[in-house]
Design a protein around this motif. Sequence first.
Motif, mmCIF file in Angstrom:
data_model
loop_
_atom_site.group_PDB
_atom_site.id
_atom_site.type_symbol
_atom_site.label_atom_id
_atom_site.label_comp_id
_atom_site.label_asym_id
_atom_site.label_seq_id
_atom_site.Cartn_x
_atom_site.Cartn_y
_atom_site.Cartn_z
ATOM 1 N N LYS A 17 -5.209 26.269 0.445
ATOM 2 C CA LYS A 17 -6.335 25.731 1.199
ATOM 3 C C LYS A 17 -6.837 24.446 0.538
ATOM 4 C CE LYS A 17 -7.911 30.217 2.879
ATOM 5 N NZ LYS A 17 -9.059 31.167 2.950
ATOM 6 N N THR A 18 -6.995 23.453 1.328
ATOM 7 C CA THR A 18 -7.470 22.153 0.835
ATOM 8 C C THR A 18 -8.799 21.825 1.487
ATOM 9 O OG1 THR A 18 -6.222 21.038 2.559
ATOM 10 C CG2 THR A 18 -5.146 21.288 0.417
ATOM 11 N N ASN A 19 -9.641 21.157 0.735
ATOM 12 C CA ASN A 19 -10.964 20.756 1.228
ATOM 13 C C ASN A 19 -10.935 19.305 1.707
ATOM 14 O OD1 ASN A 19 -12.000 23.260 0.551
ATOM 15 N ND2 ASN A 19 -12.417 22.608 -1.561
ATOM 16 N N ILE A 20 -10.021 19.020 2.609
ATOM 17 C CA ILE A 20 -9.883 17.665 3.128
ATOM 18 C C ILE A 20 -10.737 17.545 4.385
ATOM 19 C CG2 ILE A 20 -8.294 15.944 4.058
ATOM 20 C CD1 ILE A 20 -6.084 17.222 2.424
ATOM 21 N N VAL A 21 -11.580 16.544 4.420
ATOM 22 C CA VAL A 21 -12.391 16.262 5.597
ATOM 23 C C VAL A 21 -11.642 15.230 6.425
ATOM 24 C CG1 VAL A 21 -14.628 15.485 6.433
ATOM 25 C CG2 VAL A 21 -14.480 16.738 4.276
ATOM 26 N N TYR A 22 -11.083 15.677 7.534
ATOM 27 C CA TYR A 22 -10.240 14.799 8.326
ATOM 28 C C TYR A 22 -11.047 13.801 9.154
ATOM 29 C CZ TYR A 22 -6.405 17.859 7.063
ATOM 30 O OH TYR A 22 -5.477 18.568 6.362
ATOM 31 N N SER A 23 -12.369 13.980 9.239
ATOM 32 C CA SER A 23 -13.172 13.027 9.992
ATOM 33 C C SER A 23 -13.384 11.725 9.227
ATOM 34 C CB SER A 23 -14.536 13.642 10.324
ATOM 35 O OG SER A 23 -15.234 13.968 9.131
ATOM 36 N N GLN A 24 -13.120 11.742 7.915
ATOM 37 C CA GLN A 24 -13.277 10.548 7.111
ATOM 38 C C GLN A 24 -11.918 9.925 6.843
ATOM 39 O OE1 GLN A 24 -16.137 9.262 6.328
ATOM 40 N NE2 GLN A 24 -17.365 10.937 7.158
ATOM 41 N N PRO A 25 -11.817 8.597 6.909
ATOM 42 C CA PRO A 25 -10.523 7.963 6.623
ATOM 43 C C PRO A 25 -10.172 8.091 5.154
ATOM 44 C CG PRO A 25 -12.237 6.313 6.904
ATOM 45 C CD PRO A 25 -12.858 7.632 7.278
ATOM 46 N N ALA A 26 -8.895 8.271 4.892
ATOM 47 C CA ALA A 26 -8.435 8.430 3.514
ATOM 48 C C ALA A 26 -8.444 7.083 2.798
ATOM 49 C CB ALA A 26 -7.029 9.011 3.498
ATOM 50 N N ASP A 27 -8.718 7.141 1.503
ATOM 51 C CA ASP A 27 -8.726 5.932 0.683
ATOM 52 C C ASP A 27 -7.287 5.595 0.325
ATOM 53 O OD1 ASP A 27 -9.317 3.829 -0.896
ATOM 54 O OD2 ASP A 27 -10.467 4.945 -2.400
ATOM 55 N N THR A 28 -6.741 4.618 1.014
ATOM 56 C CA THR A 28 -5.330 4.291 0.848
ATOM 57 C C THR A 28 -5.083 3.141 -0.108
ATOM 58 O OG1 THR A 28 -5.481 2.874 2.806
ATOM 59 C CG2 THR A 28 -4.771 5.145 3.146
ATOM 60 N N GLY A 29 -6.101 2.575 -0.728
ATOM 61 C CA GLY A 29 -5.893 1.477 -1.660
ATOM 62 C C GLY A 29 -6.980 0.435 -1.555
ATOM 63 N N SER A 30 -6.737 -0.673 -2.219
ATOM 64 C CA SER A 30 -7.733 -1.737 -2.270
ATOM 65 C C SER A 30 -7.581 -2.747 -1.155
ATOM 66 C CB SER A 30 -7.649 -2.452 -3.626
ATOM 67 O OG SER A 30 -6.344 -2.956 -3.834
ATOM 68 N N GLY A 31 -6.598 -2.580 -0.271
ATOM 69 C CA GLY A 31 -6.451 -3.476 0.870
ATOM 70 C C GLY A 31 -5.820 -4.804 0.493
ATOM 71 N N ASN A 32 -5.642 -5.635 1.500
ATOM 72 C CA ASN A 32 -5.035 -6.946 1.308
ATOM 73 C C ASN A 32 -6.039 -8.078 1.427
ATOM 74 O OD1 ASN A 32 -2.457 -5.783 1.043
ATOM 75 N ND2 ASN A 32 -2.198 -5.725 3.282
ATOM 76 N N ASN A 33 -7.229 -7.793 1.945
ATOM 77 C CA ASN A 33 -8.245 -8.828 2.090
ATOM 78 C C ASN A 33 -8.879 -9.139 0.739
ATOM 79 O OD1 ASN A 33 -11.250 -9.709 2.760
ATOM 80 N ND2 ASN A 33 -9.961 -10.199 4.532
ATOM 81 N N VAL A 34 -9.173 -10.403 0.535
ATOM 82 C CA VAL A 34 -9.729 -10.826 -0.757
ATOM 83 C C VAL A 34 -11.108 -10.218 -0.983
ATOM 84 C CG1 VAL A 34 -10.435 -12.821 -2.119
ATOM 85 C CG2 VAL A 34 -8.385 -12.951 -0.690
ATOM 86 N N ASN A 35 -11.936 -10.193 0.066
ATOM 87 C CA ASN A 35 -13.284 -9.649 -0.083
ATOM 88 C C ASN A 35 -13.255 -8.142 -0.364
ATOM 89 O OD1 ASN A 35 -14.472 -12.178 0.425
ATOM 90 N ND2 ASN A 35 -14.365 -11.852 2.640
ATOM 91 N N THR A 36 -12.316 -7.437 0.259
ATOM 92 C CA THR A 36 -12.193 -6.000 -0.003
ATOM 93 C C THR A 36 -11.763 -5.745 -1.443
ATOM 94 O OG1 THR A 36 -11.543 -5.687 2.299
ATOM 95 C CG2 THR A 36 -11.112 -3.874 0.783
ATOM 96 N N GLN A 37 -10.816 -6.509 -1.931
ATOM 97 C CA GLN A 37 -10.384 -6.372 -3.318
ATOM 98 C C GLN A 37 -11.507 -6.724 -4.291
ATOM 99 O OE1 GLN A 37 -6.995 -8.944 -3.389
ATOM 100 N NE2 GLN A 37 -5.655 -7.517 -2.284
ATOM 101 N N LEU A 38 -12.335 -7.683 -3.903
ATOM 102 C CA LEU A 38 -13.475 -8.048 -4.749
ATOM 103 C C LEU A 38 -14.462 -6.889 -4.856
ATOM 104 C CD1 LEU A 38 -15.100 -10.219 -6.301
ATOM 105 C CD2 LEU A 38 -16.085 -10.899 -4.104
ATOM 106 N N VAL A 39 -14.710 -6.214 -3.746
ATOM 107 C CA VAL A 39 -15.634 -5.071 -3.760
ATOM 108 C C VAL A 39 -15.092 -3.957 -4.642
ATOM 109 C CG1 VAL A 39 -16.648 -3.267 -2.316
ATOM 110 C CG2 VAL A 39 -16.624 -5.628 -1.518
ATOM 111 N N TYR A 40 -13.795 -3.691 -4.586
ATOM 112 C CA TYR A 40 -13.186 -2.655 -5.433
ATOM 113 C C TYR A 40 -13.360 -2.999 -6.910
ATOM 114 C CZ TYR A 40 -10.903 0.450 -2.098
ATOM 115 O OH TYR A 40 -10.653 1.395 -1.144
ATOM 116 N N ALA A 41 -13.112 -4.243 -7.259
ATOM 117 C CA ALA A 41 -13.198 -4.643 -8.664
ATOM 118 C C ALA A 41 -14.637 -4.575 -9.173
ATOM 119 C CB ALA A 41 -12.631 -6.050 -8.833
ATOM 120 N N VAL A 42 -15.582 -5.045 -8.351
ATOM 121 C CA VAL A 42 -16.990 -5.045 -8.776
ATOM 122 C C VAL A 42 -17.526 -3.617 -8.885
ATOM 123 C CG1 VAL A 42 -19.323 -5.754 -8.124
ATOM 124 C CG2 VAL A 42 -17.431 -7.351 -7.856
#
Length: 306
Positions: free
Chosen positions: A70-95
């Motif tokens: 049994k896993t406690n995965i909430v399928y209504s929320q999108p999975a965190d698949t990485g830091s993305g390819n957009n520069v602003n998204t990567q900036l938010v991850y780093a900060v």
Amino acid sequence: MSKLAQDAAAFKSTLQRQKYTSWHSQPKPLTPAGGTPAAAIAGAASTPGSGLAIAGESSSSSSGKKKRPKTNIVYSQPADTGSGNNVNTQLVYAVNHLKSTQNPMRLQDIAIVTNTPLDTDSVLLEKFKSHDKIQYDPKTDLYSYKHEFTFRNKAALLTEIQRQTKKGGGISVRALKESWKEAPQAIEELEKEGEVLVTRTVKDGQLRMVFWNEIKPTEESGGMPVEKEFHDLWHSLKVPNDVDLLKQLSSEGLQVTAAETVVPKAPTVKKKGKRGGAPRQRQVRITNTHLKGEIDLQKDYAAHTK
């Protein structure tokens, strides 16, 4: 011998020859978890008309299947698949990662942990350095997050709360927790010691705001908590409705305080200006005085000629 007696004798002989080896007549043998004894399966298979062999096969096949964890995965929320390819998204991850840690970090370490090209992408690096919450130390070549507060122990926390309370306000516990993760536990300890006063949320009782307690809980200066007996007496008092309140006041010889009467304002008269007000009548100036007495100068001759 009659036919009925012959049938009865044949039935008894059949019962004597019957082998009670089916699962209906014998109890289920004790078996270890996850298996069936080979002897029981072989004996059941050798008995004609017995369905134990099929039941054993089905039970062994069902017991051999692995149960899904049994896993406690909430399928209504999108999975965190990485830091993305957009520069602003990567900036938010780093900060955000630098914000979550209390220690300064190297640029290469931040890039590895956040999986961002922070050390190779010049555009991302420039935005990261120019961020208002990022502090860079050229001597150590380390980056750190500019927290609102810089305390790291309970004594420094109390000093910061005192400074903020003297300015006329409290401090958000969430802001204190961002600067120091152990701040909520320290605040609860200070509350038990009577050093601070806290406000909590109504729903779940979480810490919300914290204030410095200027009045220490001592017998001489006050600040001690009120006894439960007085709490119960205070909350047991009920305010009567308006009708009963007037009756009680009149029985005690008291009157209701008259409300302050509002003085009506005088109507404002609109001043006549260039655009407002009624147009005034201008007097006609007669310049042709030599025609006076011969022609009525105030008469509209154009209207009469039409």
